[in-house]
Design a protein around this motif. Structure first.
Motif, PDB file in Angstrom:
ATOM      1  N   ALA A 146       0.938  -1.070  -0.165  1.00 48.74           N
ATOM      2  CA  ALA A 146       0.110  -0.057   0.080  1.00 48.74           C
ATOM      3  C   ALA A 146       0.810   1.286   0.013  1.00 48.74           C
ATOM      4  CB  ALA A 146      -0.933  -0.077   1.398  1.00 48.74           C
ATOM      5  N   LEU A 147       1.929   1.230   0.665  1.00 47.43           N
ATOM      6  CA  LEU A 147       3.183   2.285   0.758  1.00 47.43           C
ATOM      7  C   LEU A 147       3.503   2.682  -0.598  1.00 47.43           C
ATOM      8  CD1 LEU A 147       4.776   1.869   3.978  1.00 47.43           C
ATOM      9  CD2 LEU A 147       3.226   3.619   3.611  1.00 47.43           C
ATOM     10  N   VAL A 148       4.034   1.443  -1.223  1.00 46.01           N
ATOM     11  CA  VAL A 148       4.478   1.623  -2.653  1.00 46.01           C
ATOM     12  C   VAL A 148       3.595   2.130  -3.589  1.00 46.01           C
ATOM     13  CG1 VAL A 148       5.341   0.275  -4.585  1.00 46.01           C
ATOM     14  CG2 VAL A 148       6.008  -0.316  -2.144  1.00 46.01           C
ATOM     15  N   THR A 149       2.052   1.495  -3.628  1.00 48.54           N
ATOM     16  CA  THR A 149       1.259   2.095  -4.264  1.00 48.54           C
ATOM     17  C   THR A 149       0.853   3.521  -4.337  1.00 48.54           C
ATOM     18  OG1 THR A 149       0.207  -0.222  -4.242  1.00 48.54           O
ATOM     19  CG2 THR A 149      -1.127   1.602  -5.094  1.00 48.54           C
ATOM     20  N   ALA A 150       0.946   4.196  -2.837  1.00 50.59           N
ATOM     21  CA  ALA A 150       0.570   5.329  -2.642  1.00 50.59           C
ATOM     22  C   ALA A 150       1.651   6.224  -2.958  1.00 50.59           C
ATOM     23  CB  ALA A 150       0.214   5.422  -1.267  1.00 50.59           C
ATOM     24  N   ARG A 151       2.838   6.007  -2.811  1.00 53.50           N
ATOM     25  CA  ARG A 151       4.191   6.601  -3.416  1.00 53.50           C
ATOM     26  C   ARG A 151       4.074   6.760  -5.034  1.00 53.50           C
ATOM     27  NH1 ARG A 151       7.254  10.504  -1.300  1.00 53.50           N
ATOM     28  NH2 ARG A 151       8.881  11.146  -2.687  1.00 53.50           N
ATOM     29  N   THR A 255      12.351  -1.578  -8.023  1.00 50.59           N
ATOM     30  CA  THR A 255      12.723  -2.955  -7.476  1.00 50.59           C
ATOM     31  C   THR A 255      13.820  -3.617  -8.014  1.00 50.59           C
ATOM     32  OG1 THR A 255      11.656  -4.276  -9.372  1.00 50.59           O
ATOM     33  CG2 THR A 255      10.174  -3.330  -7.737  1.00 50.59           C
ATOM     34  N   ALA A 256      14.271  -4.743  -7.328  1.00 52.54           N
ATOM     35  CA  ALA A 256      15.547  -5.198  -7.749  1.00 52.54           C
ATOM     36  C   ALA A 256      15.475  -5.971  -9.268  1.00 52.54           C
ATOM     37  CB  ALA A 256      15.881  -6.564  -6.949  1.00 52.54           C
ATOM     38  N   ALA A 257      14.344  -5.899  -9.973  1.00 45.31           N
ATOM     39  CA  ALA A 257      14.189  -6.185 -11.237  1.00 45.31           C
ATOM     40  C   ALA A 257      14.884  -5.300 -12.289  1.00 45.31           C
ATOM     41  CB  ALA A 257      12.741  -6.228 -11.717  1.00 45.31           C
ATOM     42  N   VAL A 258      15.263  -4.290 -11.814  1.00 45.72           N
ATOM     43  CA  VAL A 258      16.207  -3.337 -12.829  1.00 45.72           C
ATOM     44  C   VAL A 258      17.431  -4.100 -12.925  1.00 45.72           C
ATOM     45  CG1 VAL A 258      17.527  -1.347 -12.861  1.00 45.72           C
ATOM     46  CG2 VAL A 258      14.898  -1.263 -11.927  1.00 45.72           C
ATOM     47  N   ARG A 259      18.118  -4.690 -11.924  1.00 44.90           N
ATOM     48  CA  ARG A 259      19.437  -5.538 -11.986  1.00 44.90           C
ATOM     49  C   ARG A 259      19.073  -6.923 -12.621  1.00 44.90           C
ATOM     50  NH1 ARG A 259      24.216  -5.911  -7.713  1.00 44.90           N
ATOM     51  NH2 ARG A 259      25.942  -6.481  -9.339  1.00 44.90           N
ATOM     52  N   SER A 260      18.105  -7.546 -12.041  1.00 46.15           N
ATOM     53  CA  SER A 260      18.039  -8.996 -12.455  1.00 46.15           C
ATOM     54  C   SER A 260      17.594  -9.051 -13.861  1.00 46.15           C
ATOM     55  CB  SER A 260      16.756  -9.712 -11.555  1.00 46.15           C
ATOM     56  OG  SER A 260      15.538  -9.176 -12.029  1.00 46.15           O
ATOM     57  N   PHE A 284      -0.258  -8.079  -6.069  1.00 44.17           N
ATOM     58  CA  PHE A 284      -1.229  -6.793  -6.065  1.00 44.17           C
ATOM     59  C   PHE A 284      -1.063  -6.070  -7.278  1.00 44.17           C
ATOM     60  CE2 PHE A 284       0.474  -7.843  -1.722  1.00 44.17           C
ATOM     61  CZ  PHE A 284      -0.682  -7.897  -0.999  1.00 44.17           C
ATOM     62  N   THR A 285      -2.168  -5.173  -7.686  1.00 45.52           N
ATOM     63  CA  THR A 285      -2.034  -4.619  -8.897  1.00 45.52           C
ATOM     64  C   THR A 285      -0.872  -3.717  -9.002  1.00 45.52           C
ATOM     65  OG1 THR A 285      -3.539  -2.908  -7.961  1.00 45.52           O
ATOM     66  CG2 THR A 285      -4.527  -4.853  -9.297  1.00 45.52           C
ATOM     67  N   ILE A 286      -0.102  -3.266  -8.167  1.00 49.29           N
ATOM     68  CA  ILE A 286       1.067  -2.472  -8.524  1.00 49.29           C
ATOM     69  C   ILE A 286       2.193  -2.950  -8.641  1.00 49.29           C
ATOM     70  CG2 ILE A 286       1.764  -2.506  -5.943  1.00 49.29           C
ATOM     71  CD1 ILE A 286       2.052   0.589  -8.135  1.00 49.29           C
ATOM     72  N   THR A 287       2.396  -4.306  -8.427  1.00 50.49           N
ATOM     73  CA  THR A 287       3.561  -4.998  -8.874  1.00 50.49           C
ATOM     74  C   THR A 287       3.844  -5.277 -10.543  1.00 50.49           C
ATOM     75  OG1 THR A 287       2.442  -7.145  -8.377  1.00 50.49           O
ATOM     76  CG2 THR A 287       3.997  -6.040  -6.684  1.00 50.49           C
ATOM     77  N   PRO A 288       2.683  -5.363 -11.309  1.00 50.01           N
ATOM     78  CA  PRO A 288       2.982  -5.643 -12.734  1.00 50.01           C
ATOM     79  C   PRO A 288       3.462  -4.247 -13.243  1.00 50.01           C
ATOM     80  CG  PRO A 288       1.219  -6.861 -12.104  1.00 50.01           C
ATOM     81  CD  PRO A 288       1.434  -6.024 -10.966  1.00 50.01           C
ATOM     82  N   ILE A 289       2.872  -3.232 -12.711  1.00 51.03           N
ATOM     83  CA  ILE A 289       3.140  -1.819 -13.166  1.00 51.03           C
ATOM     84  C   ILE A 289       4.764  -1.526 -12.753  1.00 51.03           C
ATOM     85  CG2 ILE A 289       2.837   0.626 -12.746  1.00 51.03           C
ATOM     86  CD1 ILE A 289      -0.067  -0.106 -12.266  1.00 51.03           C
ATOM     87  N   LEU A 290       5.119  -1.761 -11.689  1.00 51.65           N
ATOM     88  CA  LEU A 290       6.588  -1.811 -11.202  1.00 51.65           C
ATOM     89  C   LEU A 290       7.345  -2.433 -12.287  1.00 51.65           C
ATOM     90  CD1 LEU A 290       6.429  -1.907  -7.250  1.00 51.65           C
ATOM     91  CD2 LEU A 290       6.524  -0.005  -8.930  1.00 51.65           C
ATOM     92  N   GLN A 291       7.062  -3.841 -12.629  1.00 56.24           N
ATOM     93  CA  GLN A 291       7.938  -4.498 -13.257  1.00 56.24           C
ATOM     94  C   GLN A 291       7.907  -4.341 -14.782  1.00 56.24           C
ATOM     95  OE1 GLN A 291       5.392  -8.008 -11.325  1.00 56.24           O
ATOM     96  NE2 GLN A 291       7.303  -9.159 -11.521  1.00 56.24           N
ATOM     97  N   LEU A 292       6.875  -3.759 -15.373  1.00 57.18           N
ATOM     98  CA  LEU A 292       6.848  -3.422 -16.650  1.00 57.18           C
ATOM     99  C   LEU A 292       8.083  -2.026 -16.969  1.00 57.18           C
ATOM    100  CD1 LEU A 292       3.421  -2.774 -17.840  1.00 57.18           C
ATOM    101  CD2 LEU A 292       4.966  -4.079 -18.861  1.00 57.18           C
TER     102      LEU A 292
END
Length: 383
Positions: A146-151, A255-260, A284-292
């Protein structure tokens, strides 16, 4: 075909499993995956598991009658099985094993408790968590997401409608998958109207809790020549992690996906523009957005709009979450193994009504673990 490949995949019973134990669910999936690979159980000499209790590989090895020459029970959260692919390649390359079985099962819906009870137990009072995180009253894990989503909403203008479009994307794919847990029609308005659980996250922004499990067979291309189904090549892989305690995360929208992802792209010799299908980890719905964003499919902050424009839905330019994802298909506590299973089926052209057309040649899978702490990325190919 690359040197290493996935020669067999299978799911265990899914949903609400009342007539199996976790080991028996794995046994069913393992036998099916090994049958696809044309490999006997007695030929398995590498065992990779997580969340099966103390010394998990030892307990599962006893149940399956496997005495491996290489064992790995590393706890890397829900992304463990995407990470295990690279660990298995390293073990095979080192001559420590030749046939690696990656396995998972959980009945947390039926048992009404999580497999990670040790993680959710109250921390010792002298721990950093008890001193700095717990007094803030953030519930684990949803409070962190929720904190990540709000930010992300504050920094990039991501809207609740864009977040809801992630859940709708998964549901449109799930409606094509007869094994999906949630298959009813879903609209952005439905998600917005669902109960607010931990602002700004609402009920339908969250994955369900189901039972389920699966198995993956990793081996060499040479060893997979006898496979009954076409093996899928492992072209690139990478992993990384950034933090354990949320307050130690330097940028909570990255996220660490930048490096991986960078490591996986470099190993594969490709970029995001070469990927045909994407399997992100959607607890959660925020995670695929971060990964994209972190894997280079769009600029930082543009992931929500990419979902809202429908680019990841059936018929879109980058099909993603094609099983229905963790938000609609299944989520038995850890989802990473199912991302790989779905990518393999899509690359083989075996996904039934949800098969991406034209048949994809390159798939990118990204698993996450912990509080977006760990990331592992793998590039798979049917070339």
């Amino acid at each position: 075909m690359p040197e290493f490949c996935i020669a067999g995949v299978a799911e265990s019973p899914l949903g609400h499993v009342t007539d199996q134990s976790e080991p028996s669910m794995i046994a069913l999936a393992a036998m099916a995956a090994l049958d696809e690979a044309g490999i006997a159980r007695t030929e398995v000499d590498g065992l990779f598991v997580n969340y099966l209790g103390e010394e998990g590989s030892v307990q599962l090895g006893e149940y399956l009658g496997i005495e491996p020459s290489h064992a790995d029970s590393s706890d890397l959260g829900g992304g463990s099985w995407v990470g295990f692919i690279g660990h298995a390649m390293a073990a095979i390359a080192a001559g420590q094993c030749e046939v690696a079985l990656l396995a998972y099962a959980s009945r947390q819906r039926t048992l009404r408790k999580r497999s990670r009870a040790h993680v959710l137990a109250p921390p010792p009072p002298e721990s950093i968590t008890a001193q700095f995180d717990q007094p803030a009253g953030v519930p684990v894990p949803i409070g962190h997401f929720a904190l990540v989503t709000a930010r992300h909403m504050y920094e990039y203008g991501t809207t609740e409608e864009q977040l809801a479009s992630v859940a709708v994307t998964g549901r449109e794919w799930a409606r094509l998958n007869p094994k999906a847990w949630r298959r009813d029609p879903l609209t952005v308005e439905d998600v917005l109207a669902s109960d607010r659980i931990c602002g700004p996250i609402k009920k339908l922004d969250c994955c369900p809790i189901t039972d389920g499990g699966g198995a993956i067979v990793v081996t060499t291309a040479e060893r997979a020549r006898a496979a009954k189904r076409p093996p899928v090549g492992i072209r690139g892989w990478g992993e990384s992690h950034t933090h354990w305690h949320p307050h130690q995360r330097r940028d909570i929208t990255s996220t660490a996906a930048v490096r991986s992802g960078r490591l996986a792209y470099e190993m594969a010799g490709i970029g995001p523009e070469d990927v045909d299908i994407f399997q992100p980890y959607d607890a959660f719905t925020i995670t695929p957005i971060l990964q994209l964003e972190d894997l280079g499919f769009c600029e930082k902050g543009a992931g929500g709009e990419m979902f809202a424009q429908g680019h990841l839905r059936p018929g879109g330019k980058l099909p993603a979450m094609t099983s229905g994802g963790g938000l609609s298909y299944t989520h038995p506590g850890a989802f990473g193994i199912f991302l790989v299973i779905e990518a393999v089926r899509q690359l083989r052209g075996e996904a039934g009504d949800r098969q991406v057309n034209p048949a994809p040649r390159t798939a990118l899978v990204n698993g996450i673990g912990g509080l977006c702490s760990y990331s592992s990325t793998v590039v798979l190919t049917n070339d």
